[in-house]
Design a protein around this motif. Structure first.
Motif, PDB file in Angstrom:
ATOM      1  N   ILE A   1      44.877  19.459  45.983  1.00  0.00           N
ATOM      2  CA  ILE A   1      45.161  19.792  46.900  1.00  0.00           C
ATOM      3  C   ILE A   1      44.606  20.691  48.045  1.00  0.00           C
ATOM      4  O   ILE A   1      43.524  21.841  48.048  1.00  0.00           O
ATOM      5  CB  ILE A   1      46.270  21.063  45.847  1.00  0.00           C
ATOM      6  N   VAL A   2      44.485  20.885  49.568  1.00  0.00           N
ATOM      7  CA  VAL A   2      43.970  20.608  50.384  1.00  0.00           C
ATOM      8  C   VAL A   2      44.583  21.388  51.160  1.00  0.00           C
ATOM      9  O   VAL A   2      43.887  21.789  52.234  1.00  0.00           O
ATOM     10  CB  VAL A   2      42.589  19.389  51.270  1.00  0.00           C
ATOM     11  N   ALA A   3      45.878  21.114  51.627  1.00  0.00           N
ATOM     12  CA  ALA A   3      46.995  21.404  52.152  1.00  0.00           C
ATOM     13  C   ALA A   3      48.135  21.803  51.452  1.00  0.00           C
ATOM     14  O   ALA A   3      48.450  21.305  50.249  1.00  0.00           O
ATOM     15  CB  ALA A   3      46.652  20.614  53.615  1.00  0.00           C
ATOM     16  N   GLY A   4      49.801  21.927  52.238  1.00  0.00           N
ATOM     17  CA  GLY A   4      50.453  22.562  51.518  1.00  0.00           C
ATOM     18  C   GLY A   4      51.079  21.319  51.070  1.00  0.00           C
ATOM     19  O   GLY A   4      51.167  20.931  51.772  1.00  0.00           O
ATOM     20  N   LEU A   5      51.436  20.975  50.223  1.00  0.00           N
ATOM     21  CA  LEU A   5      52.070  20.039  49.500  1.00  0.00           C
ATOM     22  C   LEU A   5      53.902  20.519  49.105  1.00  0.00           C
ATOM     23  O   LEU A   5      53.998  21.275  48.407  1.00  0.00           O
ATOM     24  CB  LEU A   5      51.555  19.176  48.366  1.00  0.00           C
TER      25      LEU A   5
ATOM     26  N   ASP B   1      39.574  29.732  47.580  1.00  0.00           N
ATOM     27  CA  ASP B   1      39.273  29.178  46.010  1.00  0.00           C
ATOM     28  C   ASP B   1      40.644  29.023  45.742  1.00  0.00           C
ATOM     29  O   ASP B   1      40.792  28.844  44.380  1.00  0.00           O
ATOM     30  CB  ASP B   1      37.745  29.706  46.126  1.00  0.00           C
ATOM     31  N   MET B   2      41.795  29.682  46.062  1.00  0.00           N
ATOM     32  CA  MET B   2      42.596  29.819  45.775  1.00  0.00           C
ATOM     33  C   MET B   2      44.234  29.265  45.762  1.00  0.00           C
ATOM     34  O   MET B   2      44.441  29.156  46.583  1.00  0.00           O
ATOM     35  CB  MET B   2      43.224  31.492  45.582  1.00  0.00           C
TER      36      MET B   2
ATOM     37  N   LEU C   1      32.914  22.207  54.256  1.00  0.00           N
ATOM     38  CA  LEU C   1      33.664  22.979  54.692  1.00  0.00           C
ATOM     39  C   LEU C   1      32.417  24.447  55.000  1.00  0.00           C
ATOM     40  O   LEU C   1      31.410  24.479  54.497  1.00  0.00           O
ATOM     41  CB  LEU C   1      34.681  23.589  53.774  1.00  0.00           C
ATOM     42  N   ILE C   2      33.124  25.011  55.984  1.00  0.00           N
ATOM     43  CA  ILE C   2      31.578  26.005  56.341  1.00  0.00           C
ATOM     44  C   ILE C   2      31.998  26.998  55.417  1.00  0.00           C
ATOM     45  O   ILE C   2      33.198  27.726  55.143  1.00  0.00           O
ATOM     46  CB  ILE C   2      32.374  26.489  57.684  1.00  0.00           C
TER      47      ILE C   2
ATOM     48  N   ARG D   1      41.273  18.604  59.680  1.00  0.00           N
ATOM     49  CA  ARG D   1      40.490  19.126  59.415  1.00  0.00           C
ATOM     50  C   ARG D   1      40.381  20.972  59.422  1.00  0.00           C
ATOM     51  O   ARG D   1      39.005  21.590  60.059  1.00  0.00           O
ATOM     52  CB  ARG D   1      40.272  19.439  61.348  1.00  0.00           C
ATOM     53  N   LYS D   2      40.667  20.678  58.625  1.00  0.00           N
ATOM     54  CA  LYS D   2      40.851  22.131  56.913  1.00  0.00           C
ATOM     55  C   LYS D   2      41.303  21.159  56.564  1.00  0.00           C
ATOM     56  O   LYS D   2      41.519  20.461  55.730  1.00  0.00           O
ATOM     57  CB  LYS D   2      42.195  23.179  58.045  1.00  0.00           C
ATOM     58  N   ILE D   3      39.988  22.526  55.333  1.00  0.00           N
ATOM     59  CA  ILE D   3      40.052  22.918  53.885  1.00  0.00           C
ATOM     60  C   ILE D   3      41.147  23.488  52.928  1.00  0.00           C
ATOM     61  O   ILE D   3      40.147  24.781  53.513  1.00  0.00           O
ATOM     62  CB  ILE D   3      39.106  21.871  53.040  1.00  0.00           C
ATOM     63  N   CYS D   4      42.560  23.863  53.045  1.00  0.00           N
ATOM     64  CA  CYS D   4      42.808  24.520  51.688  1.00  0.00           C
ATOM     65  C   CYS D   4      42.701  26.207  53.438  1.00  0.00           C
ATOM     66  O   CYS D   4      41.614  27.299  52.617  1.00  0.00           O
ATOM     67  CB  CYS D   4      41.590  25.677  50.374  1.00  0.00           C
ATOM     68  N   GLY D   5      42.404  25.561  54.570  1.00  0.00           N
ATOM     69  CA  GLY D   5      42.371  26.949  55.891  1.00  0.00           C
ATOM     70  C   GLY D   5      42.401  26.978  56.077  1.00  0.00           C
ATOM     71  O   GLY D   5      41.548  27.955  57.011  1.00  0.00           O
ATOM     72  N   LYS D   6      40.670  26.439  55.625  1.00  0.00           N
ATOM     73  CA  LYS D   6      39.071  27.190  56.253  1.00  0.00           C
ATOM     74  C   LYS D   6      38.623  25.421  56.650  1.00  0.00           C
ATOM     75  O   LYS D   6      38.841  24.546  56.642  1.00  0.00           O
ATOM     76  CB  LYS D   6      37.917  27.424  54.686  1.00  0.00           C
TER      77      LYS D   6
END
Length: 649
Positions: free
Chosen positions: A287-291, A308-309, A20-21, A37-42
């Protein structure tokens, strides 16, 4: 963590890592997560590391060399869990055990996990290494070898600290959590067991969800609500749930009137609380994306994350996450999630595109119907219907609005064609079911129902017009149609359009008749049979309101030929002629005003020529067949004679 064996440039024994960048977070990914290629929008950066137990060899691709196995203690150093290794060394008993014979599994906290512990917690552990620290480390251990393929969702492992349970969750996206701590690196084999690296220091779980509610000061209102609803039995029982637990602050944010109403209504209260309970345990790290997750109430919540939210329906309303219980996990939330099933019609409308209509109902003095316990269905026109202004509030408007309230709580999925509905205004409304729309009189449903505690909200695409009299009554009551009324009477169709039925009448205005050549108009009015034929061509044999038309509908007329009715850019046309006014409702049909007199196909010059050509072709076919059958050309004369006679006419 899976080897990318199919990628020859990287194989063998190379594992993909998403970093995660801007953080130290790493996700050892599998193919299920590659596309994101994204974790929680990042954004993440993909890199590659040797899979557990392997190392590089100079000049060779991938990581071909297998490392020799070490004991558990030494393997902690290999995987980078040096702080766990250090604390193990400080205890008198644990290092010899980790270096000795046996078979163990240790979920080893990463170095970052130890450093993120509150200072007072860490101090209490390291100040009493042979009791507190030893017990904490033993809770991270199981006295047998457990690999990730055995870590099933919802299972419990027995730890080496007083046989206390460790809760395992293995999610569909491949993420595994241990007491809500995420597995970072899994399946590092040792001579006497296996090491899994995790991102948190875990602690024993002794209380169920209900017990946590009872001891947390911030759950005072929730505690009272659970007791009043009888849900405490569920929350202290077996199972694995996620409670999105509203804090006192969440309850304080809603109007006192609304809160008191719900707290005083056992059914609404139960629906409210069930809307905060997910059917399975969901740790934040999973939760790394929407569910989309279903609640016990039956609604769907969008659970996602932003940095982180943790978010619920797109809002970062979770103030404290991953409070673990023996029967699930609790996340503290600062906003109440009120389901539709616990709302009044007024409250349903607050979240819908019908605020202008609701203001009209309020101004007309009809608020009591929208906030009480009356079983109703509200037909509320959407805001765009009033873009040119709202009608004045008077007795007529009030009566019209009363006819937008059905005397029952309905669901659109149970409505059927031809059904009649009784309104508070005393009218009966008809239901029309079309291929792509569901309409009540001239108004069609524009959005999914919202079903509240007592009332249901239908969002409609226009103001509804209750039927007022038969088709003939409608035509007689409108001066634009005086010539049409005279024509209907001359043609003997008055009784037809007065009786019970389902008609769609494309009604030519006086201007439409006056546009005909005078001679043609006089001739038509003087020929009752021809006049009736043309007028019947203006009457469809079913009710078609404008909202049910779609791109094109072929409507059979009483005359027998079909009318082509279309709609484009909110303009309705019949036989490509625009309709001047749509949806004048009658008890036995609907009237659409048109500015021209429609001609049946047989009366149109081009189509008469087409019909004649078709007739000629058919006669020639008959003649040819007859000739072949008799081998005689003499007997063809009468056939050709008939053709010539028809062509003369």
């Amino acid at each position: 963590m899976l080897p990318i064996s199919s990628m020859s440039a990287l194989s063998p024994n190379v594992c993909a890592v998403q970093k995660l960048i801007g953080t130290n977070k790493k996700y050892f990914t599998n193919c299920k997560q590659w596309y994101q290629r994204k974790i929680c929008g990042k954004s993440t950066v993909i890199s590659y590391e040797c899979c557990p137990g392997y190392e590089k060899v100079p000049g060779e691709k991938g990581c071909p060399a297998a490392l020799p196995l070490s004991n558990l203690y030494e393997t902690l150093g290999v995987v980078g869990a040096t702080t766990t290794q250090l604390y193990t060394d400080r205890t008198e008993k644990l290092r010899p055990e980790m270096e000795g014979p046996g078979s163990f599994t240790i979920f080893a906290p990463s170095n970052e996990a130890w450093s993120s512990l509150p200072a007072e917690v860490l101090d209490s552990l390291v100040s009493n290494v042979n009791i507190e620290l030893l017990n904490a480390l033993r809770y991270h251990m199981v006295d047998r070898r457990v690999l990730t393929d055995e870590l099933k969702h919802g299972m419990a492992l027995t730890s080496m600290y007083q046989n206390s349970n460790i809760q395992i969750h293995h999610y569909p996206n491949g993420i595994v959590t241990v007491n809500c701590a995420r597995l970072l690196k899994a399946d590092h084999h040792a001579t006497n067991g296996v090491v899994h690296l995790i991102d948190k220091v875990i602690s024993t779980v002794t209380n169920n969800i209900q017990q946590i509610i009872e001891i947390e000061d911030t759950f005072e209102t929730l505690r009272a609500a659970v007791a009043a609803s009888g849900l405490n039995t569920l929350l202290e029982g077996d199972g694995q749930y996620t409670l999105l637990a509203p804090t006192n602050e969440a309850f304080e944010k809603i109007p006192a009137e609304t809160l008191n109403r719900i707290l005083g209504d056992p059914e609404a209260l139960r629906d409210l609380l069930n809307n905060h309970i997910l059917k399975s345990a969901m740790c934040a790290e999973a939760i790394v994306a929407g569910l989309s997750l279903e609640t016990l109430e039956g609604t769907t919540l969008e659970v996602g994350c932003s940095g982180d939210m943790l978010t619920i329906n797109g809002k970062p309303i979770i103030s404290n996450k991953d409070v673990l219980a023996t029967n699930g996990v609790i996340h503290f939330i600062d906003e109440l999630l009120i389901p539709d099933s616990a709302k009044t019609l007024f409250e349903l409308a607050a979240d819908s595109d019908v605020s202008t209509a609701i203001d009209l109902f309020r101004q007309a003095g009809l608020s009591s119907h929208l906030s009480g316990n009356e079983r109703l269905t509200l037909l509320a026109p959407m805001n765009s219907v009033f873009k040119d202004g709202t009608p004045p509030i008077n007795a007529r408007t009030k009566n019209l609005l009363l006819n937008h309230m059905i005397k029952d709580q309905l669901a659109s999925k149970y409505l059927y064609h031809g059904q009649t509905l009784d309104t508070l205004g005393g009218r009966k409304l008809r239901v029309f079911v079309y291929r792509n729309s569901l309409c009540i009189e001239n108004s069609c449903i524009a959005a999914h129902d919202k079903r509240g505690r007592y009332g249901t909200l239908f969002t409609m695409d226009r103001m509804l017009t209750p039927p007022m009299g038969t088709v003939m009554d409608v035509l007689k009551g409108d001066n634009r149609f005086s010539m049409l009324v005279a024509a209907i009477q001359s043609a003997g169709l008055t009784e037809t359009l007065n009786r019970e039925g389902v008609y769609t009448v494309f009604a030519p205005t006086n201007e439409a008749f006056q546009a005909l050549p005078r001679g043609e108009l006089n001739k038509l009015m003087g020929n009752a049979k021809e006049l009736a034929n043309i007028l019947k061509y203006h009457v469809g044999d079913e009710i078609l309101v404008s909202g049910g038309i779609g791109a094109l509908v072929r409507l059979k007329s009483l005359q027998g030929d079909k009318l082509e009715v279309s709609s484009k850019n909110n303009v309705v046309s019949v036989n490509k002629e625009p309709v001047a006014e749509v949806d004048i409702m009658a008890t036995n049909g609907v009237v659409h005003a048109i500015s021209s007199v429609l001609q049946p196909p047989a009366n149109r010059p081009q189509e008469r020529g087409d019909e004649l050509a078709d007739s000629a072709l058919e006669i020639f076919k008959q003649a040819s067949a007859f000739s072949r059958a008799t081998q005689s050309s003499v007997k063809l004369a009468p056939v050709y004679q008939r053709l010539l006679e028809r062509m003369k006419h």
